[in-house]
Motif scaffolding. Structure first.
Motif, short mmCIF file in Angstrom:
data_model
loop_
_atom_site.label_atom_id
_atom_site.label_comp_id
_atom_site.label_asym_id
_atom_site.label_seq_id
_atom_site.Cartn_x
_atom_site.Cartn_y
_atom_site.Cartn_z
N UNK A 93 48.69 -38.99 43.24
CA UNK A 93 49.69 -39.58 42.35
C UNK A 93 49.33 -41.03 42.02
N UNK A 94 48.90 -41.77 43.03
CA UNK A 94 48.55 -43.17 42.82
C UNK A 94 47.32 -43.29 41.92
N UNK A 95 46.35 -42.39 42.07
CA UNK A 95 45.17 -42.40 41.21
C UNK A 95 45.55 -42.16 39.75
N UNK A 96 46.40 -41.16 39.53
CA UNK A 96 46.82 -40.83 38.17
C UNK A 96 47.58 -41.99 37.53
N UNK A 97 48.51 -42.57 38.28
CA UNK A 97 49.29 -43.70 37.77
C UNK A 97 48.38 -44.88 37.41
N UNK A 98 47.36 -45.10 38.23
CA UNK A 98 46.44 -46.21 37.98
C UNK A 98 45.61 -45.96 36.73
N UNK A 99 45.11 -44.75 36.56
CA UNK A 99 44.33 -44.42 35.37
C UNK A 99 45.17 -44.59 34.11
N UNK A 100 46.40 -44.06 34.13
CA UNK A 100 47.27 -44.16 32.96
C UNK A 100 47.58 -45.61 32.62
N UNK A 101 47.80 -46.44 33.65
CA UNK A 101 48.11 -47.85 33.42
C UNK A 101 46.92 -48.57 32.79
N UNK A 102 45.72 -48.29 33.27
CA UNK A 102 44.53 -48.94 32.72
C UNK A 102 44.23 -48.46 31.31
N UNK A 103 44.45 -47.20 31.05
CA UNK A 103 44.24 -46.69 29.69
C UNK A 103 45.23 -47.33 28.72
N UNK A 104 46.45 -47.50 29.17
CA UNK A 104 47.47 -48.12 28.32
C UNK A 104 47.10 -49.56 28.00
N UNK A 105 46.57 -50.26 28.98
CA UNK A 105 46.17 -51.65 28.79
C UNK A 105 44.80 -51.78 28.13
N UNK A 106 44.09 -50.66 28.02
CA UNK A 106 42.75 -50.64 27.43
C UNK A 106 41.78 -51.54 28.16
N UNK A 107 41.95 -51.63 29.47
CA UNK A 107 41.06 -52.46 30.27
C UNK A 107 39.84 -51.67 30.74
N UNK A 108 39.98 -50.36 30.79
CA UNK A 108 38.86 -49.52 31.22
C UNK A 108 38.72 -48.35 30.25
N UNK A 109 37.68 -47.61 30.39
CA UNK A 109 37.46 -46.49 29.50
C UNK A 109 38.55 -45.45 29.64
#
Length: 313
Positions: free
Chosen positions: A104-120
């Motif tokens: 769950x923490x991994x998924x939340x982190x990926x979604x947050x970074x995608x939203x911020x466009x900080x990572x691919x």
């Protein structure tokens, strides 16, 4: 003082002549000399002297050259950030976890970074986001089939796991520590009473990732193990089962709080003699320098981790 003056000073030092520095920087000798004069006037010191063989730097000039070179190098490193970013955006960071809360923490982190466009926007969860065993995660890290794992290390297994981490030259960094609790519905026969593991044996136990018998077996022995156990990989189903039966479950304090908030009713935490089970949650990786993408991912993990102070409140 201007950046161009630092570049000229470094060129003069490394070329050894005014002519060579001017040619290297594609400027005229008069322009170069003027820039150096302005720099010397601003500093109030002589940086170098000319002679028939070229230039000789003064002691102050040598120091000015040393610091100018360091400044230019740092600027170059800053400029390189953009190209490093492009490289990261064209590669996958392979992730996994050995428990559902970690997924769950991994998924939340990926979604947050995608939203911020900080990572691919494309990440690959090893094994299709399924929970992996501890041994599988270790093996995948060593084989290069995994870059980073969010893992739990239970207190009764900590010595064994940490010894393995050290042996394999891996690195574990803690995100937080949480306490596990035995929980029942509010009107359970054991609620508000001080109990023992023998008392628990009279009731069924339901869990989804924290096997209570594994803890009991490791700490107290087989004689205290609960025979009637049920595994249900869904917190909603567990909560409904608890509300309608005398079953006991085991959750972290944070999970109990979240469950109470969702359902609007409160689970009671049992006071069981001798029960003390905590776990460390953190990320595991090979003992190598993290790249830009992995570092950004870890920073976001720290931002999104459950806040343990809120549990206490």
């Amino acid at each position: 003082m201007k950046l161009r003056q630092l570049e000229i000073l470094v060129a003069v030092k490394e070329c050894g002549t005014i002519t060579g520095a001017a040619e290297k920087l594609y400027i005229s000798q008069p322009s170069l000399s003027t820039a150096m004069k302005e720099m010397e006037t601003e500093l109030g010191v002589l940086l170098f002297q000319r002679n028939i063989n070229g230039v000789v730097f003064t002691a102050v000039g040598e120091k000015a050259y040393f610091y100018s070179r360091k400044i230019l190098q740092k600027i170059k490193e800053i400029q390189q950030i953009s190209s490093d970013h492009v490289i990261v955006e064209n590669q996958n960071i392979l992730l996994a976890s050995n428990f559902f809360g970690g997924d769950r923490l991994l998924v939340e982190t990926i979604l947050a970074l995608q939203k911020e466009r900080q990572l691919c926007r494309k990440y690959q969860f090893t094994n299709n986001m399924e929970k992996q065993s501890w041994d599988t995660i270790i093996e995948n890290l060593l084989r290069g089939q995994l870059d980073l794992a969010v893992v739990k290390i239970d207190s009764y297994l900590e010595s064994e796991y940490m010894e393995q981490i050290e042996k394999e030259h891996l690195v574990f960094e803690e995100l937080y520590t949480e306490q596990l609790c035995l929980a029942v519905r509010s009107d359970h026969p054991l609620s508000k009473k001080r109990s023992t593991f023998l008392d628990l044996c009279r009731y069924p136990c339901i869990f989804y990732e924290n096997d209570l018998n594994a803890y009991i077996r490791a700490v107290y022995g087989d004689m205290y193990c609960i025979s009637n156990t049920l595994i249900m990989e869904c917190q909603t189903g567990i909560r409904q089962y608890l509300e309608s039966t005398d079953a006991v479950t085991i959750m972290s304090e944070w999970e109990i709080k979240q469950s109470d908030h969702i359902y609007g009713t409160q689970l009671d935490i049992l006071q069981v003699e001798g029960f003390c089970w905590s776990r460390k949650v953190g990320y595991l990786h090979k003992n190598v320098d993290l790249n830009w993408g992995e570092s950004m991912f870890i920073n976001k993990l720290f931002e999104l981790k459950p806040v343990q102070d809120e549990v206490e409140n």
